[in-house]
Scaffold this motif. Sequence first.
Motif, short mmCIF file in Angstrom:
data_model
loop_
_atom_site.label_atom_id
_atom_site.label_comp_id
_atom_site.label_asym_id
_atom_site.label_seq_id
_atom_site.Cartn_x
_atom_site.Cartn_y
_atom_site.Cartn_z
N LEU A 171 27.84 25.27 13.73
CA LEU A 171 26.69 26.18 13.72
C LEU A 171 25.53 25.60 14.50
N ASN A 172 24.71 26.49 15.06
CA ASN A 172 23.43 26.05 15.61
C ASN A 172 22.56 25.53 14.49
N GLN A 173 21.67 24.61 14.81
CA GLN A 173 20.84 24.01 13.78
C GLN A 173 19.48 23.65 14.36
N MET A 174 18.56 23.27 13.45
CA MET A 174 17.26 22.73 13.84
C MET A 174 17.07 21.41 13.11
N ILE A 175 16.18 20.59 13.62
CA ILE A 175 15.85 19.31 12.99
C ILE A 175 14.50 19.46 12.30
N LEU A 176 14.45 19.04 11.04
CA LEU A 176 13.22 19.10 10.25
C LEU A 176 12.83 17.70 9.83
N ALA A 177 11.60 17.31 10.13
CA ALA A 177 11.06 16.02 9.71
C ALA A 177 9.92 16.26 8.72
N VAL A 178 9.88 15.46 7.67
CA VAL A 178 8.82 15.55 6.67
C VAL A 178 8.15 14.18 6.59
N VAL A 179 6.82 14.17 6.67
CA VAL A 179 6.04 12.94 6.59
C VAL A 179 5.36 12.87 5.23
N THR A 181 14.33 12.77 8.19
CA THR A 181 14.72 14.02 8.83
C THR A 181 15.96 14.60 8.16
N THR A 182 16.14 15.88 8.35
CA THR A 182 17.36 16.55 7.93
C THR A 182 17.62 17.66 8.94
N SER A 183 18.80 18.26 8.85
CA SER A 183 19.13 19.37 9.75
C SER A 183 19.36 20.63 8.92
N LEU A 184 18.92 21.76 9.46
CA LEU A 184 19.12 23.06 8.82
C LEU A 184 19.95 23.93 9.76
N SER A 185 21.06 24.43 9.30
CA SER A 185 21.94 25.22 10.15
C SER A 185 21.63 26.71 10.01
N SER A 244 4.91 18.58 8.15
CA SER A 244 6.30 18.78 8.54
C SER A 244 6.34 19.04 10.04
N GLU A 245 7.42 18.63 10.66
CA GLU A 245 7.61 18.86 12.08
C GLU A 245 9.01 19.44 12.30
N MET A 246 9.12 20.34 13.26
CA MET A 246 10.39 21.00 13.53
C MET A 246 10.75 20.85 15.00
N ALA A 247 12.04 20.62 15.26
CA ALA A 247 12.51 20.36 16.61
C ALA A 247 13.86 21.04 16.81
N PRO A 248 14.25 21.27 18.07
CA PRO A 248 15.58 21.85 18.33
C PRO A 248 16.68 21.00 17.74
N GLY A 249 17.81 21.64 17.46
CA GLY A 249 18.89 20.97 16.75
C GLY A 249 19.57 19.85 17.50
N ASN A 250 19.35 19.74 18.81
CA ASN A 250 19.97 18.66 19.58
C ASN A 250 19.02 17.48 19.81
N THR A 251 17.92 17.42 19.04
CA THR A 251 16.95 16.32 19.17
C THR A 251 17.43 15.13 18.33
N ALA A 252 17.56 13.96 18.95
CA ALA A 252 18.02 12.77 18.23
C ALA A 252 16.88 12.20 17.39
N ASP A 253 17.26 11.61 16.24
CA ASP A 253 16.25 11.04 15.34
C ASP A 253 15.37 10.02 16.03
N GLY A 285 17.39 26.79 17.63
CA GLY A 285 18.82 26.73 17.33
C GLY A 285 19.62 26.08 18.45
N ARG A 286 20.15 24.89 18.18
CA ARG A 286 20.96 24.15 19.14
C ARG A 286 22.07 23.41 18.40
N ARG A 287 23.14 23.09 19.09
CA ARG A 287 24.21 22.28 18.50
C ARG A 287 23.79 20.80 18.57
N GLY A 288 24.07 20.08 17.50
CA GLY A 288 23.74 18.66 17.44
C GLY A 288 24.45 17.99 16.28
N HIS A 289 24.07 16.74 16.00
CA HIS A 289 24.68 16.02 14.88
C HIS A 289 24.24 16.68 13.58
N SER A 290 25.20 17.27 12.87
CA SER A 290 24.89 18.04 11.68
C SER A 290 24.92 17.16 10.44
#
Length: 560
Positions: free
Chosen positions: A231-239, A205-209, A249-258, A219-224
């Motif tokens: 900044l607000n961010q999103m979580i991006l997972a690549v399989v 996973t990675t985060s995009l701000s 690829s999967e996308m989740a709100p920025g405050n979603t824990a790995d 767009g949510r605040r989370g571990h950047s």
Amino acid sequence: MFVREKTINGYTYLYLVKNVREGKRTRQQIIKNLGRKDAVLANGDLDRLLASIGRFSERAAILSRIEAGDTSGLRCRRIGPPLLFGRLWEETGCRAVIEQALAPRGFEFPVERAIFTAVLHRIMVSGSDRACEQWMDDYDIPGADDLSLHHFYRAMAWLGEALPEDRQAHATPFAPRTVKDEIEEALFDRGRDLFTDLSVVFMDTTSLSFTGAGGETLGRRGHSKDHRPDLNQMILAVVIDGDGRPICSEMAPGNTADVTVLLPIIDRLRHRFAIGRVCVVADRGMIAEATITALEERGLEYVLGVRERTDKRVRDHVLDDPTPFTPLLVERAQGETQLFAKEVRVDGRRYIVCRNEAEAEKQRRDRQAIIEGLEKQLAKGDKALVGNSAYRRYIRKPRRQGDDGPEEATEPVFEIDAGKLAEEARYDGVFVLRTNARISPLQAMLRYRDLLQVEAVFRTAKALMHTHPIYHSSDAAIRGHVFCSFLALVLRKDLQARCEAAGLKPEWGEVLRDLDRLQEVTWDTGPRTLILRTPVAGVTGALFQAARVALPPNVREPKA
């Protein structure tokens, strides 16, 4: 230089000659005997020679005009990237799958061409769709000349558009099923064969701000992970599969824990791609005890990295187990690697303790270099060294002079902590795996090592996925924008596979630079229009051969 006729024994011969000066005299020097005149005219050799010379004279004429500052009637566009990646776009099935998905819709502009242009932009320079609109003017992309910014926005929104309720089966808790999901599944089906195996999958996973809000829910605040907690961010997972090919690829709100991402995505993978037996290989950040329990309840195998320093069971029991190590020799492309491994069971859990001697020696040398620098700083009495994180980990808590005697002082004394050095040396070259898979310690190590190799692919993916800035304000457009970067990763991996099959190992920067140097110049003289191609440079020729792409002729006329 000119052609001269000469008759010998009743036959006329043609010669290519030039005038040369010798002192004060000029004589003709024969460069090439072209042959008997009747034979040369019959087989067309002279016509081909003249045509070839004509092409070079036209190119020279254009270059002369450019050097003189006269660019009227001249237009230059880059053709290398559209030609090469256009072929990969076709052969990977991206174009066919997208056009099939578009069939029920009635867009009045070429959506597939907008998506391909956006993907090509991600490959070459990345950036926003606003930048893409300006960038595309320099490239000859078939069917893209009439595209404008609002077309890109509409194409991105379509890719991220949520599917109807009757097609929302097995959606994740953090995102609905969208058009891009069905495109991923169709691409996988096109590439599936008898040897396709998804029994081992890797996920990172990675985060995009965002510079703005980042959509309605993404767009949510989370571990950047890109160090922008403001900044607000999103979580991006690549399989990715075991061969490093992008699957989805999967996308989740920025405050979603790995740790909460892994299970829903694995559950969804099994339904989306009809996977039976699954072995999940993941690094430490993905795993919590509840996650492991859930994997076991689902009957899934796993090979998971363990936090050696913070996991009390591993630190106090696994690493201290007296079982001797078994030496293992692993062959790699760079040579052989000496490893040692042992299996340890604690409380019914299976651990594989691995030690890499070469890595252990490297870590020991690195630590020794830090200690030598620390000793020099301590000799100077420099208290500022505690601000250095590399030094701070080896320093004992400051004591004050005079603590052991009657003379009191207030100046703190910093010392190297021998206990911390010994504790650190305990982990040199060591990594611990936890697994429930019925595989040998060597197989577990190799699967985890594959994860480390796939992480190189993820670094590439993250570079392509960081498409800043993202100006879209809706979740759907954001998903489509980021999905274009996933498609760029698909094309890049396909090109890499073709290069490996052809024995090529070009640097990616070299690939982009040399492709951009392949251009066509259109010369409109009024009564006639000519298109001249620049010479092939660098690795471009080899890349075109690997992708089975034919180069345009040096000089041609535009099609009617």
